[in-house]
Design an enzyme around this catalytic site. Structure first.
Site, mmCIF file in Angstrom:
data_model
loop_
_atom_site.group_PDB
_atom_site.id
_atom_site.type_symbol
_atom_site.label_atom_id
_atom_site.label_comp_id
_atom_site.label_asym_id
_atom_site.label_seq_id
_atom_site.Cartn_x
_atom_site.Cartn_y
_atom_site.Cartn_z
ATOM 1 N N GLY A 314 0.717 -1.162 0.122
ATOM 2 C CA GLY A 314 0.173 -0.104 0.105
ATOM 3 C C GLY A 314 0.851 1.186 0.042
ATOM 4 O O GLY A 314 1.601 1.356 0.835
ATOM 5 N N VAL A 315 0.708 2.217 -1.079
ATOM 6 C CA VAL A 315 1.294 3.321 -1.060
ATOM 7 C C VAL A 315 0.138 4.668 -1.337
ATOM 8 O O VAL A 315 -0.334 4.529 -2.281
ATOM 9 C CB VAL A 315 2.463 3.517 -2.086
ATOM 10 C CG1 VAL A 315 2.933 4.721 -2.061
ATOM 11 C CG2 VAL A 315 3.483 2.596 -1.614
ATOM 12 N N GLY A 318 -4.405 5.234 2.491
ATOM 13 C CA GLY A 318 -4.930 5.300 3.815
ATOM 14 C C GLY A 318 -5.637 6.764 3.820
ATOM 15 O O GLY A 318 -5.332 7.637 2.984
ATOM 16 N N CYS A 321 -3.636 9.843 4.136
ATOM 17 C CA CYS A 321 -2.316 9.811 3.297
ATOM 18 C C CYS A 321 -2.652 10.889 2.021
ATOM 19 O O CYS A 321 -3.548 11.045 1.491
ATOM 20 C CB CYS A 321 -1.982 8.404 2.614
ATOM 21 S SG CYS A 321 -1.929 7.068 3.783
ATOM 22 N N GLY A 355 -4.064 -0.073 4.533
ATOM 23 C CA GLY A 355 -4.509 1.094 4.015
ATOM 24 C C GLY A 355 -5.694 1.314 3.245
ATOM 25 O O GLY A 355 -6.049 0.407 2.435
ATOM 26 N N GLY A 377 -5.336 1.799 10.155
ATOM 27 C CA GLY A 377 -5.050 2.761 10.881
ATOM 28 C C GLY A 377 -6.301 3.574 11.670
ATOM 29 O O GLY A 377 -6.703 3.378 12.755
ATOM 30 N N MET A 404 1.870 9.414 9.775
ATOM 31 C CA MET A 404 3.162 9.371 10.241
ATOM 32 C C MET A 404 4.092 10.517 9.360
ATOM 33 O O MET A 404 5.136 10.741 9.965
ATOM 34 C CB MET A 404 3.691 8.016 10.524
ATOM 35 C CG MET A 404 3.104 7.147 11.413
ATOM 36 S SD MET A 404 2.957 8.122 13.031
ATOM 37 C CE MET A 404 4.522 7.688 13.657
ATOM 38 N N ARG A 418 10.767 7.146 8.438
ATOM 39 C CA ARG A 418 9.750 6.626 7.428
ATOM 40 C C ARG A 418 9.465 7.454 6.435
ATOM 41 O O ARG A 418 9.185 7.213 5.343
ATOM 42 C CB ARG A 418 8.713 6.392 8.591
ATOM 43 C CG ARG A 418 7.493 5.468 7.970
ATOM 44 C CD ARG A 418 6.661 5.162 9.016
ATOM 45 N NE ARG A 418 5.369 4.831 8.805
ATOM 46 C CZ ARG A 418 4.228 4.409 9.439
ATOM 47 N NH1 ARG A 418 4.714 4.221 10.988
ATOM 48 N NH2 ARG A 418 3.349 3.955 9.122
ATOM 49 N N GLU A 484 -24.816 3.130 -6.227
ATOM 50 C CA GLU A 484 -26.057 2.283 -6.017
ATOM 51 C C GLU A 484 -25.997 1.654 -4.726
ATOM 52 O O GLU A 484 -26.897 1.426 -4.042
ATOM 53 C CB GLU A 484 -26.247 1.465 -7.190
ATOM 54 C CG GLU A 484 -27.454 0.778 -7.116
ATOM 55 C CD GLU A 484 -27.831 -0.272 -8.189
ATOM 56 O OE1 GLU A 484 -28.506 -0.343 -9.245
ATOM 57 O OE2 GLU A 484 -26.853 -1.126 -8.601
HETATM 58 P P1 XMP Z 1 -5.788 3.720 7.148
HETATM 59 O O1 XMP Z 1 -6.689 3.976 5.834
HETATM 60 O O2 XMP Z 1 -6.175 2.311 7.712
HETATM 61 O O3 XMP Z 1 -4.464 3.716 6.643
HETATM 62 O O4 XMP Z 1 -6.158 5.149 8.117
HETATM 63 C C1 XMP Z 1 -3.312 3.429 7.397
HETATM 64 C C2 XMP Z 1 -1.936 3.367 6.644
HETATM 65 O O5 XMP Z 1 -1.536 4.674 6.186
HETATM 66 C C3 XMP Z 1 -0.157 4.743 6.014
HETATM 67 N N1 XMP Z 1 0.199 6.119 6.314
HETATM 68 C C4 XMP Z 1 0.723 7.133 5.587
HETATM 69 N N2 XMP Z 1 0.619 7.260 4.275
HETATM 70 N N3 XMP Z 1 1.367 9.464 4.559
HETATM 71 C C5 XMP Z 1 0.952 8.491 3.693
HETATM 72 O O6 XMP Z 1 0.972 8.592 2.694
HETATM 73 C C6 XMP Z 1 1.441 9.222 5.857
HETATM 74 O O7 XMP Z 1 1.697 10.354 6.424
HETATM 75 C C7 XMP Z 1 0.982 8.321 6.456
HETATM 76 N N4 XMP Z 1 0.840 7.633 7.708
HETATM 77 C C8 XMP Z 1 0.463 6.422 7.679
HETATM 78 C C9 XMP Z 1 0.275 3.507 6.696
HETATM 79 O O8 XMP Z 1 0.736 2.636 5.966
HETATM 80 C C10 XMP Z 1 -0.781 3.206 7.552
HETATM 81 O O9 XMP Z 1 -0.780 1.747 8.135
#
Ligand code: XMP
Length: 503
Positions: A314-315, A318, A321, A355, A377, A404, A418, A484
């Site tokens: 996942g990049v 989130g 993100c 994410g 998260g 983060m 990170r 829908e």
């Molecule tokens: P969810 O959607 O579950 O996502 O809240 C959690 C995941 O988001 C990632 N993460 C980040 N990605 N910038 C990003 O592009 C950030 O500042 C950041 N902080 C966390 C991470 O993989 C997490 O598990």
């Protein structure tokens, strides 16, 4: 087989036309089923050697996972990944809190010298808040000499009485030389009627202590869903960043089950080198390595090739993100899972979909696309057990939730390496700071999300996650098709498992 032929064709077709898909682009049509949600088994693998009872991990973020979250989630059968606090002793303390949640095997039992007095023994017990009443007695060479229990000390009327006159002597104790796991200890204690079982090494040095009430309550509890290690302690993982071998060793000494080499860009020299070094230098410890994050087959393959026991995918999906917007990189999540699942299939190792999960149906989709587990998260930031204090806005309780790579996390020096982008000495954030509504306890959240997953698997006729891989067959939906599927009345009450779409 992790990827069925239908899904291979489906994703390859989009791949060939340079398209990648995410959760709302796809659906899983229902299929013939004789499976009831209650018959479904959600067990899965986190990594090469570590199983989970439910496919759920809490994210290694400062607003999500410290000891309370990790403990609560492991008690539901999942696992928490502790965020990489700059102070290593924070993570050490959190691991201890998780590991000693039930005092199953006491690694360092309280002790006293045999030439001391009963009065002194009472002082020691008081120092521990009188939470227990047994002390292991040691001789002048520090070897186990006996056990001092309340049954015996109650007959002492003088605080100056010598311990050696009241302890159960070594010869009369049931001790065990070497290690015993929880189930072995249970069998031995039950057979020999032993309330306290002392573990020693071949030289009579103290190795640990089992107490029957703790052992019995854990082993005899039916349908127990706890995620436990061989010692009977809850499992926990922690982010160790890149090239931080002091941290890695200190956490392994605390029996951390899994080290997460977690960064925004897993297909990178630093992450690959760190995985290799951890594998090469810490083979004396029992632990698995998770590495990430990646979104391509090549990225996942490289990490597996160099020894990762699981790869995190996942990049940018989130909810905090903005990497994709700020840096213009990443990959829609469902296709990314499929791409990395191809490498997982080749190496027969698990992958984690990290994410973008807001609804339980997205977990069904992430697993059907080839993932073994999901990391969340925002979902867990909204739990009572997340680290931050709740606050109220317009009569509604919220908890803070931030990336983060957000400016706040960077300024407070909580980001580690990170998200390391710098421009002229200044950081460029890749995440935002926000809030999520407080939903309730981890138990309730897991109940709702796993309930939705079970229902999804029931509709598809899958009793297990591997059966979901085999039977789940994706179709593409248009945005009208997706729309829908969402409720379209003015809701008068928000259900516990559906957040009204605000945008
Ligand atoms: P969810 O959607 O579950 O996502 O809240 C959690 C995941 O988001 C990632 N993460 C980040 N990605 N910038 C990003 O592009 C950030 O500042 C950041 N902080 C966390 C991470 O993989 C997490 O598990």
């Amino acid at each position: 087989m992790r990827i069925n032929q239908h899904n291979r064709d489906f994703f390859e077709y989009h791949h060939k036309t340079f398209q990648r898909l995410t959760f709302d682009d796809v659906l899983l049509p229902t299929q013939y089923s004789d499976v009831l949600p209650s018959q479904i088994n959600l067990e899965t693998m986190l990594s090469t050697n570590i199983g989970l009872k439910i496919p759920v991990i809490s994210a290694d973020m400062d607003t999500v996972t410290e000891w309370e979250m990790a403990q609560a989630l492991a008690m539901q059968g999942g696992i928490g990944m502790l965020w990489q606090s700059p102070d290593i002793s924070d993570q050490e303390g959190w691991i201890d809190r998780v590991k000693y949640a039930f005092n199953v095997k006491i690694d360092n039992p309280a002790t006293i010298q045999q030439d001391k007095s009963i009065g002194y023994a009472k002082e020691i017990l008081a120092k521990f808040g009188n939470k227990f009443s047994t002390l292991v007695v040691l001789d002048e060479n520090g070897k186990v000499a006996g056990l001092l229990t309340k049954d015996k000390t109650q007959f002492s009327s003088n605080p100056d009485d010598k311990i050696s006159n009241f302890m159960i002597k070594f010869e009369k104790l049931t001790v065990h030389e070497g290690n015993l796991d929880l189930n072995e200890a249970y069998t031995l204690m039950k057979k020999e009627h032993v309330p306290k079982l002392i573990l020693i090494d071949k030289d009579r040095n103290l190795n640990g202590l089992y107490c029957w009430t703790n052992v019995q309550s854990l082993v005899e509890r039916k349908n127990i869903n706890y995620n436990l290690d061989e010692r009977g302690q809850l499992r926990v993982g922690a982010n160790v960043g890149v090239h931080d071998y002091e941290r890695a060793e200190r956490l392994l000494k605390k029996n951390c089950d899994v080290l997460l080499v977690g960064t925004a860009h897993g297909y990178s020299k630093n992450v690959i080198e760190t995985v290799k070094e951890l594998k090469a230098n810490f083979s004396g410890y029992k632990f698995d390595i998770i590495a990430g994050n990646v979104v391509t087959y090549e990225g996942a393959k490289a990490l597996f090739e160099d020894g990762a026991d699981a790869v995190k995918v996942g990049v940018g999906p989130g909810r905090i993100c903005d990497t994709r917007v700020i840096a213009g990189v990443g990959g829609p999540q469902i296709s990314a899972i499929f791409e990395c699942a191809k490498a997982a299939e080749e190496y027969n190792k698990p992958i984690i979909a990290d994410g973008g999960i807001k609804y339980s149906g997205q977990i069904t989709k992430a697993l059907a696309a080839g993932a073994d587990t999901v990391m969340m998260g925002g979902v867990f930031a909204s739990a009572i057990e997340s680290p931050e204090e709740k606050f109220m806005v317009d009569g509604i309780w919220f908890k803070p939730y931030r990336g983060m790579g957000s400016e706040g996390a960077m300024k407070e020096n909580k980001t580690g390496k990170r998200y390391g982008a710098t421009a002229g000495g200044k950081t460029v954030p890749e995440g935002v700071e926000g809030k999520v509504e407080l939903v309730g306890g981890v138990e309730q959240i897991v109940y709702n999300f796993m309930g939705g997953l079970r229902q999804g698997m029931g509709y598809i006729g899958a009793r297990t996650i591997p059966e979901l891989w085999e039977k789940g067959k994706f179709i593409r939906v248009t945005s009208a098709g997706d729309q829908e599927g969402h409720p379209s009345v003015d809701m008068v009450k928000e259900p516990p498992n559906y957040q009204i779409r605000k945008k």
